[in-house]
Structure formats: structure tokens, C-alpha cells
Scaffold this motif. Structure first.
Motif, PDB file in Angstrom:
ATOM      1  N   GLN A 141       0.828  -1.207   0.000  1.00  0.00           N
ATOM      2  CA  GLN A 141       0.000   0.000   0.000  1.00  0.00           C
ATOM      3  C   GLN A 141       0.864   1.260   0.000  1.00  0.00           C
ATOM      4  N   PHE A 142       1.962   1.240   0.752  1.00  0.00           N
ATOM      5  CA  PHE A 142       2.873   2.384   0.756  1.00  0.00           C
ATOM      6  C   PHE A 142       3.459   2.609  -0.640  1.00  0.00           C
ATOM      7  N   ALA A 143       3.843   1.512  -1.289  1.00  0.00           N
ATOM      8  CA  ALA A 143       4.418   1.628  -2.631  1.00  0.00           C
ATOM      9  C   ALA A 143       3.412   2.222  -3.606  1.00  0.00           C
ATOM     10  N   LEU A 144       2.161   1.736  -3.562  1.00  0.00           N
ATOM     11  CA  LEU A 144       1.128   2.248  -4.467  1.00  0.00           C
ATOM     12  C   LEU A 144       0.804   3.708  -4.184  1.00  0.00           C
ATOM     13  N   ALA A 145       0.730   4.076  -2.902  1.00  0.00           N
ATOM     14  CA  ALA A 145       0.409   5.463  -2.554  1.00  0.00           C
ATOM     15  C   ALA A 145       1.500   6.414  -3.022  1.00  0.00           C
ATOM     16  N   GLY A 146       2.757   5.998  -2.897  1.00  0.00           N
ATOM     17  CA  GLY A 146       3.852   6.830  -3.374  1.00  0.00           C
ATOM     18  C   GLY A 146       3.828   6.988  -4.880  1.00  0.00           C
ATOM     19  N   ASP A 176       1.691 -16.714   5.707  1.00  0.00           N
ATOM     20  CA  ASP A 176       1.368 -16.396   7.090  1.00  0.00           C
ATOM     21  C   ASP A 176       0.435 -15.191   7.210  1.00  0.00           C
ATOM     22  N   LEU A 177       0.177 -14.511   6.097  1.00  0.00           N
ATOM     23  CA  LEU A 177      -0.695 -13.330   6.136  1.00  0.00           C
ATOM     24  C   LEU A 177      -1.810 -13.443   5.103  1.00  0.00           C
ATOM     25  N   LEU A 178      -2.350 -14.644   4.977  1.00  0.00           N
ATOM     26  CA  LEU A 178      -3.364 -14.870   3.948  1.00  0.00           C
ATOM     27  C   LEU A 178      -4.608 -14.004   4.149  1.00  0.00           C
ATOM     28  N   GLU A 179      -4.876 -13.593   5.391  1.00  0.00           N
ATOM     29  CA  GLU A 179      -6.065 -12.770   5.626  1.00  0.00           C
ATOM     30  C   GLU A 179      -5.960 -11.415   4.933  1.00  0.00           C
ATOM     31  N   HIS A 180      -4.722 -11.018   4.572  1.00  0.00           N
ATOM     32  CA  HIS A 180      -4.525  -9.747   3.877  1.00  0.00           C
ATOM     33  C   HIS A 180      -4.575  -9.902   2.362  1.00  0.00           C
ATOM     34  N   ALA A 181      -4.522 -11.124   1.878  1.00  0.00           N
ATOM     35  CA  ALA A 181      -4.395 -11.332   0.441  1.00  0.00           C
ATOM     36  C   ALA A 181      -5.619 -10.825  -0.319  1.00  0.00           C
ATOM     37  N   GLU A 182      -6.827 -11.113   0.185  1.00  0.00           N
ATOM     38  CA  GLU A 182      -8.029 -10.720  -0.553  1.00  0.00           C
ATOM     39  C   GLU A 182      -8.189  -9.208  -0.641  1.00  0.00           C
ATOM     40  N   PRO A 183      -8.093  -8.471   0.489  1.00  0.00           N
ATOM     41  CA  PRO A 183      -8.217  -7.013   0.354  1.00  0.00           C
ATOM     42  C   PRO A 183      -7.103  -6.394  -0.487  1.00  0.00           C
ATOM     43  N   LEU A 184      -5.897  -6.959  -0.423  1.00  0.00           N
ATOM     44  CA  LEU A 184      -4.808  -6.423  -1.248  1.00  0.00           C
ATOM     45  C   LEU A 184      -5.057  -6.692  -2.723  1.00  0.00           C
ATOM     46  N   GLY A 227      -5.175  17.926  -4.645  1.00  0.00           N
ATOM     47  CA  GLY A 227      -6.130  17.464  -3.644  1.00  0.00           C
ATOM     48  C   GLY A 227      -6.775  16.145  -3.999  1.00  0.00           C
ATOM     49  N   SER A 228      -7.153  15.965  -5.263  1.00  0.00           N
ATOM     50  CA  SER A 228      -7.828  14.723  -5.660  1.00  0.00           C
ATOM     51  C   SER A 228      -6.869  13.537  -5.601  1.00  0.00           C
ATOM     52  N   VAL A 229      -5.618  13.750  -5.971  1.00  0.00           N
ATOM     53  CA  VAL A 229      -4.630  12.671  -5.877  1.00  0.00           C
ATOM     54  C   VAL A 229      -4.381  12.320  -4.410  1.00  0.00           C
ATOM     55  N   GLY A 230      -4.404  13.327  -3.541  1.00  0.00           N
ATOM     56  CA  GLY A 230      -4.251  13.075  -2.112  1.00  0.00           C
ATOM     57  C   GLY A 230      -5.394  12.244  -1.556  1.00  0.00           C
ATOM     58  N   LEU A 231      -6.611  12.503  -2.012  1.00  0.00           N
ATOM     59  CA  LEU A 231      -7.766  11.720  -1.556  1.00  0.00           C
ATOM     60  C   LEU A 231      -7.634  10.255  -1.968  1.00  0.00           C
ATOM     61  N   LEU A 232      -7.179  10.029  -3.204  1.00  0.00           N
ATOM     62  CA  LEU A 232      -6.978   8.650  -3.653  1.00  0.00           C
ATOM     63  C   LEU A 232      -5.867   7.982  -2.848  1.00  0.00           C
ATOM     64  N   GLY A 233      -4.816   8.759  -2.542  1.00  0.00           N
ATOM     65  CA  GLY A 233      -3.731   8.211  -1.736  1.00  0.00           C
ATOM     66  C   GLY A 233      -4.214   7.761  -0.370  1.00  0.00           C
ATOM     67  N   ARG A 234      -5.111   8.525   0.237  1.00  0.00           N
ATOM     68  CA  ARG A 234      -5.643   8.130   1.545  1.00  0.00           C
ATOM     69  C   ARG A 234      -6.459   6.850   1.429  1.00  0.00           C
ATOM     70  N   ALA A 235      -7.211   6.702   0.332  1.00  0.00           N
ATOM     71  CA  ALA A 235      -7.978   5.471   0.128  1.00  0.00           C
ATOM     72  C   ALA A 235      -7.049   4.275  -0.053  1.00  0.00           C
ATOM     73  N   LEU A 236      -5.945   4.475  -0.757  1.00  0.00           N
ATOM     74  CA  LEU A 236      -4.989   3.377  -0.972  1.00  0.00           C
ATOM     75  C   LEU A 236      -4.331   2.945   0.339  1.00  0.00           C
ATOM     76  N   GLN A 239       7.104  -9.142  -4.893  1.00  0.00           N
ATOM     77  CA  GLN A 239       7.965  -9.093  -3.714  1.00  0.00           C
ATOM     78  C   GLN A 239       7.194  -8.667  -2.468  1.00  0.00           C
ATOM     79  N   LEU A 240       6.234  -7.739  -2.627  1.00  0.00           N
ATOM     80  CA  LEU A 240       5.561  -7.157  -1.466  1.00  0.00           C
ATOM     81  C   LEU A 240       4.255  -7.827  -1.083  1.00  0.00           C
ATOM     82  N   LEU A 241       3.704  -8.665  -1.956  1.00  0.00           N
ATOM     83  CA  LEU A 241       2.467  -9.351  -1.587  1.00  0.00           C
ATOM     84  C   LEU A 241       2.701 -10.231  -0.361  1.00  0.00           C
ATOM     85  N   PRO A 242       1.700 -10.363   0.510  1.00  0.00           N
ATOM     86  CA  PRO A 242       1.908 -11.125   1.742  1.00  0.00           C
ATOM     87  C   PRO A 242       2.124 -12.606   1.485  1.00  0.00           C
ATOM     88  N   GLY A 243       2.897 -13.238   2.353  1.00  0.00           N
ATOM     89  CA  GLY A 243       3.160 -14.666   2.269  1.00  0.00           C
ATOM     90  C   GLY A 243       2.043 -15.461   2.907  1.00  0.00           C
TER      91      GLY A 243
END
Length: 228
Positions: free
Chosen positions: A106-111, A165-173, A215-224, A159-163
Motif C-alpha cells: 500500500q505504501f508503494a502504491l500510494a507513493g 502467514d498473512l493470507l487474511e490480507h491477500a483478498e483485500p490487497l 487534492g484529488s490525488v491526495g484523496l486517492l492516496g488516503r484510500a490506498l 515481492q511485497l504481496l503477503p506470504g
């Protein structure tokens, strides 16, 4: 009192690489800005390596664009270090950089969202003003960078997708990845270039458009960056 943001403006792509490495060395690896910075460093090195091999029609213009483009990110870093607010497009990343519920991807996408959808169109317009050229004259090379970015974005996602041990994060990601792509972001950025260029004779309108874009790009960044 917050200090004044200062920036040592790079003059070459190699100097940009050096600054990005300095930023990386001063941040914890898990820091959200550090995550984006590593990806941006890889992109900048890849573009640098193609400047002398006939990849670009006008490598001099692309080197200048790389430097101008990087300057906007470096200014955001300097503003944050001085206790000032960076541009709105960058604020979500800097504000949530240490949030334990935000995944590195998420940090990578927001940046990338902030840098591509806001900083890039402004950098292209600045380049065209400085060189006295039309955006059409750099469009071919602009789109050539898409191939470089697609390659590195794909590697970063893997590289950054969860392994396991973090499968609960896979669907929302996976859902999040489906809502944002570097290709769509760069196409949107090119549309913003054309709009800003058409407004170049109307400085007030151009400033208003840029502020709305910020401003609009910032709003999308917060959603990401919504915690998983």
C-alpha cells in the motif's frame, strides 16, 4: 517552530540516484516512505541505464525530465523533515508511514500514485517550458518509460504481496491492486499534461487546476492507505 524546507537540487540523474540512496540509508526499512523510496530508486536506476543505449529518441530530454520529476519528491521529503506539510498528494503517505495496519504494498502504491498522477504532469510541463517544446515532442519517450515501469511494478507486487502467514490480507490487497495501475495512472497524467499545457496562457486557471489535481490525488492516496 518548524524549520524551512531546503533541498539540494540534483543536476543529473546520477545525483538523483545518490539522493535516493541517502534517503534510504536514513530510514528504517519498514517505514512507508522508505518502501516507496526503494521502488523509486529502482525505477530511476533503470531509466538511467537506458539513457545511453538508444532506448529513448531524445535521451537528453528524458534525463532532464527525470531530474525535474525527482525534485518534486525530494522537496516533499525536505518539507516533512523541516516539520512542514508536503503537498496534499504526499500527505497520506507521510502521515501514515508508520501505521502498523498498512501493508508495504500500500505504501508503494500510494507513493506511485502521488508521484505519477500529480508530480509527473507538472514536471513534463516544466520541462516543455524550459526547453521551449510542445508536449507532443516528448510523448513518444514518455510512453517508452511505461515499459520500464510495468516491469518493475510487477516485480514489486510479487515481492511485497503477503506470504502464507498473512493470507487474511491477500483478498483485500488483491482488490486494492485491481483498483490502481501504473499504466492507467500514467495515461491520466498525460491527460493532465495536455490540460495544463492548454491553460498555460491562463496562469490563474492553471494554478487552480494544479491545486485541484493535488487534492484529488491526495484523496486517492488516503484510500490506498486504508489499514487492512
Amino acid at each position: 517552530m518548524p524549520g524551512t524546507a531546503t533541498i539540494r537540487t540534483p543536476a543529473t540523474v546520477e545525483e538523483v540516484v545518490g539522493r535516493l540512496r541517502e534517503i534510504a540509508a536514513g530510514l528504517p526499512p519498514a517505514d512507508g516512505v522508505a518502501v516507496f523510496n526503494r521502488l523509486y530508486l529502482a525505477v530511476t536506476e533503470a531509466v538511467r541505464d537506458r539513457l545511453g543505449g538508444g532506448y529513448f529518441a531524445d535521451p537528453t530530454a528524458m534525463a532532464e525530465l527525470d531530474v525535474v520529476f525527482a525534485g518534486r519528491y525530494l522537496l516533499a521529503v525536505a518539507a516533512d523533515a523541516a516539520g512542514q506539510e508536503p503537498p496534499a498528494c504526499w500527505r497520506p503517505l507521510f502521515a501514515l508511514r508508520a501505521h502498523p495496519g498498512v501493508h508495504p504494498l500500500q505504501f508503494a502504491l500510494a507513493g506511485m500514485n502521488a508521484h505519477i498522477q500529480h508530480d509527473l504532469p507538472l514536471a513534463v510541463v516544466d520541462l516543455c517550458h524550459h526547453r521551449g517544446c510542445e508536449p507532443d515532442e516528448v510523448e513518444e519517450d514518455y510512453h517508452r518509460i511505461n515499459g520500464v515501469l510495468a516491469e518493475l511494478e510487477s516485480a514489486a507486487r510479487e515481492q511485497l504481496l503477503p506470504g502464507p502467514d498473512l493470507l487474511e490480507h491477500a483478498e483485500p490487497l488483491t482488490h486494492l491492486l485491481g483498483t490502481w495501475s501504473v499504466e492507467a495512472a500514467r495515461e491520466g497524467a498525460w491527460s493532465a499534461v495536455r490540460a495544463l499545457w492548454e491553460l498555460r496562457g491562463l496562469p490563474g486557471a492553471a494554478r487552480a487546476f494544479a491545486a485541484t489535481l493535488d487534492g484529488s490525488v491526495g484523496l486517492l492516496g488516503r484510500a490506498l492507505l486504508l489499514p487492512l
